[in-house]
Design a protein around this motif. Structure first.
Motif, mmCIF file in Angstrom:
data_model
loop_
_atom_site.group_PDB
_atom_site.id
_atom_site.type_symbol
_atom_site.label_atom_id
_atom_site.label_comp_id
_atom_site.label_asym_id
_atom_site.label_seq_id
_atom_site.Cartn_x
_atom_site.Cartn_y
_atom_site.Cartn_z
ATOM 1 N N THR A 399 -0.051 -8.286 20.826
ATOM 2 C CA THR A 399 -0.864 -7.359 20.916
ATOM 3 C C THR A 399 -1.870 -7.400 22.004
ATOM 4 O OG1 THR A 399 -0.767 -7.151 18.401
ATOM 5 C CG2 THR A 399 -2.691 -6.258 19.301
ATOM 6 N N ARG A 400 -2.308 -8.459 22.200
ATOM 7 C CA ARG A 400 -3.416 -8.722 23.295
ATOM 8 C C ARG A 400 -2.591 -8.632 24.749
ATOM 9 N NH1 ARG A 400 -7.948 -10.908 21.680
ATOM 10 N NH2 ARG A 400 -7.985 -11.905 19.573
ATOM 11 N N GLU A 404 -3.805 -5.469 27.091
ATOM 12 C CA GLU A 404 -4.008 -5.576 28.560
ATOM 13 C C GLU A 404 -3.296 -4.672 29.452
ATOM 14 O OE1 GLU A 404 -3.598 -9.983 29.283
ATOM 15 O OE2 GLU A 404 -5.456 -10.425 27.875
ATOM 16 N N SER A 416 -8.597 -11.253 14.350
ATOM 17 C CA SER A 416 -7.186 -10.644 14.812
ATOM 18 C C SER A 416 -6.753 -9.414 14.145
ATOM 19 C CB SER A 416 -6.194 -11.749 14.561
ATOM 20 O OG SER A 416 -6.089 -12.330 13.150
ATOM 21 N N TYR A 419 -9.025 -6.773 16.007
ATOM 22 C CA TYR A 419 -8.325 -6.422 17.038
ATOM 23 C C TYR A 419 -7.290 -5.442 17.085
ATOM 24 C CZ TYR A 419 -6.979 -7.550 21.892
ATOM 25 O OH TYR A 419 -6.924 -7.364 23.167
#
Length: 473
Positions: A399-400, A404, A416, A419
């Motif tokens: 997911t990060r 990005e 988390s 996020y």
């Protein structure tokens, strides 16, 4: 029933003790991976998958290495005394563990808990070995393994009812261990042969001399190393599968079934509407074993242990790989069934095989060495479920990476879960839509190939080992 009457009372007492100990252990252990890694707003500690892998892999590995020492200590100083000590450590560890939230604190408390488990394990397996004969060993270890899985099934089913409080989860396990103090009153010390009363220093000296003799036995050492591959694969059931299901698998079909026909389950084993607890799904492995273990043991009882292990390891390889292959929970349940059938055929035979070749006066010592492959397998399982899973399949990392790549601006300090929700909101997508998109773009299921390779490699090596043993016999 006349066959079961051949077992002495101590056999049944030991199996009942095992039942409650496994109830306590799996009651927390099945939930442990998600407890360590899940979002803080869901009661988790938000450790990374790599931290989880180190903690569970090394900690569980040490648990299974220590029986090499504790088995010999039990042979020297008495099974009943060691069991009492184990229960004291177990109970206090379960009470103390949830009071820690840092990686170091949790790791140290888990190691303390491991000491209690390590004192316990070789004593009970040695008791089973001493209270069975060549005629009753296969069924006897089948009963033992069934008791393990009755505890493994009911433990999580009970503790999941208290998942809203991590403290209560651990306290329930502490209470189950405490029940064994009562059963210990009915435990009769098995005959251990002639035992010299020596100092602790001499006992450990003897232990290390025995370890050296094992190392010199190349054939037995190779067997232990090969079987470690099975345990590397097996421990994904606890280290990886609950996390994978929680992150990726759509459990709504199963939830809707229970909601309509057995609402108690959908009401008590669901973190959110339309979602079932990942541990509830994983726990079907234990349910399958409760149902089928005696039948499978009856089928394989006349098979040579190595043949049964080969068959079991092959089936396990396919089953465990398939559990990490799909988002469909019904597919996952079938894969768990395949895995459990292989587990039932192969795993009990490891203990039986070592129990058969062990000298009668050193049963606990040899049973202690039966845990060496579990030690090695646990460490490698931690690597697979930690660093490998984090790089290939971890939803938090993916997911990060996705956020990005999309250039999304995400506030700092979010849990988390928060996020993920923020990413979904910015893309005007629902939770399931974003999960499916990440699944398609990043292919987290590819980890199944890693598991299958390990399992098939283990099966092939065991086949070669069997051929070599046969040719030299």
């Amino acid at each position: 029933m006349s066959f079961f009457s051949k077992f002495p009372r101590t056999f049944w007492v030991a199996n009942t003790i095992e039942l409650f100990e496994r109830w306590a252990w799996y009651g927390f252990f099945m939930l442990f991976a998600n407890y360590l890694t899940s979002s803080s707003d869901a009661g988790g500690l938000e450790f990374t998958q790599s931290q989880k892998g180190i903690l569970m892999g090394v900690g569980t590995g040490i648990l299974y290495f220590l029986p090499v020492l504790t088995g010999a200590i039990a042979d020297r100083y008495g099974y009943k005394k060691i069991l009492a000590l184990a229960f004291v450590i177990y109970t206090s560890a379960f009470i103390l563990l949830p009071l820690f939230s840092t990686f170091t604190g949790v790791f140290l408390m888990y190691l303390y808990l491991a000491v209690g488990a390590a004192l316990f394990k070789p004593v009970i397996s040695a008791t089973i070995a001493k209270t069975t004969t060549d005629e009753t060993a296969s069924i006897g270890f089948g009963v033992y393994y069934m008791m393990v899985n009755i505890g493994a099934f009911f433990g999580p089913m009970v503790t999941l009812l208290f998942k809203g409080s991590s403290h209560l989860v651990f306290y329930v396990s502490a209470g189950m261990i405490a029940l064994n103090f009562i059963l210990l009153l009915f435990y009769k010390e098995p005959h251990r042969g002639k035992v010299e009363q020596t100092s602790l220093a001499k006992t450990f000296g003897d232990i290390f001399r025995n370890m050296f003799s094992i190392v010199r036995d190349v054939k037995f050492l190779v067997f232990l190393l090969i079987v470690a591959g099975f345990w590397t694969m097996y421990y994904q059931l606890f280290f990886t599968l609950p996390v994978f299901i929680s992150q990726w698998v759509d459990t709504s079909v199963l939830y809707n079934f229970f909601h309509e026909y057995i609402p108690f389950i959908s009401n008590n084993y669901s973190p959110a509407p339309g979602v079932l607890d990942a541990e509830f799904v994983t726990n079907f492995d234990a349910l399958y074993i409760i149902i089928f273990q005696i039948a499978v043991s009856s089928i394989v009882m006349r098979m040579k242990p190595l043949k049964s292990m080969m068959s079991g390891f092959l089936v396990c390889s396919i089953g465990m790989a398939l559990t990490l292959f799909s988002q469909n929970v019904l597919f996952t349940l079938v894969a768990i069934l395949v895995f459990s059938l292989g587990e039932m055929a192969g795993s009990p035979k490891i203990t039986e095989y070592i129990g058969r070749i062990a000298p009668h006066d050193k049963k606990a010592l040899y049973m202690g060495y039966s845990f060496i492959p579990v030690f090695i397998g646990s460490v490698f399982a931690g690597i697979i479920s930690g660093m490998v899973y984090q790089n290939m399949s971890d939803k938090v990392v993916i997911t990060r990476q996705f956020a990005e790549a999309k250039g999304l601006a995400i506030p700092e300090g979010l849990s988390s879960n928060a996020y993920f929700d923020n990413v979904a909101q910015q893309l005007h997508m629902g939770h399931k839509e974003l999960t499916d998109l990440l699944w398609q773009q990043y292919s987290p299921s590819n980890i199944w190939m890693v598991i299958l390779t390990i399992g098939l490699g283990t099966t092939v090596l065991l086949y070669i080992y069997d051929r070599v043993i046969r040719e030299k016999a």
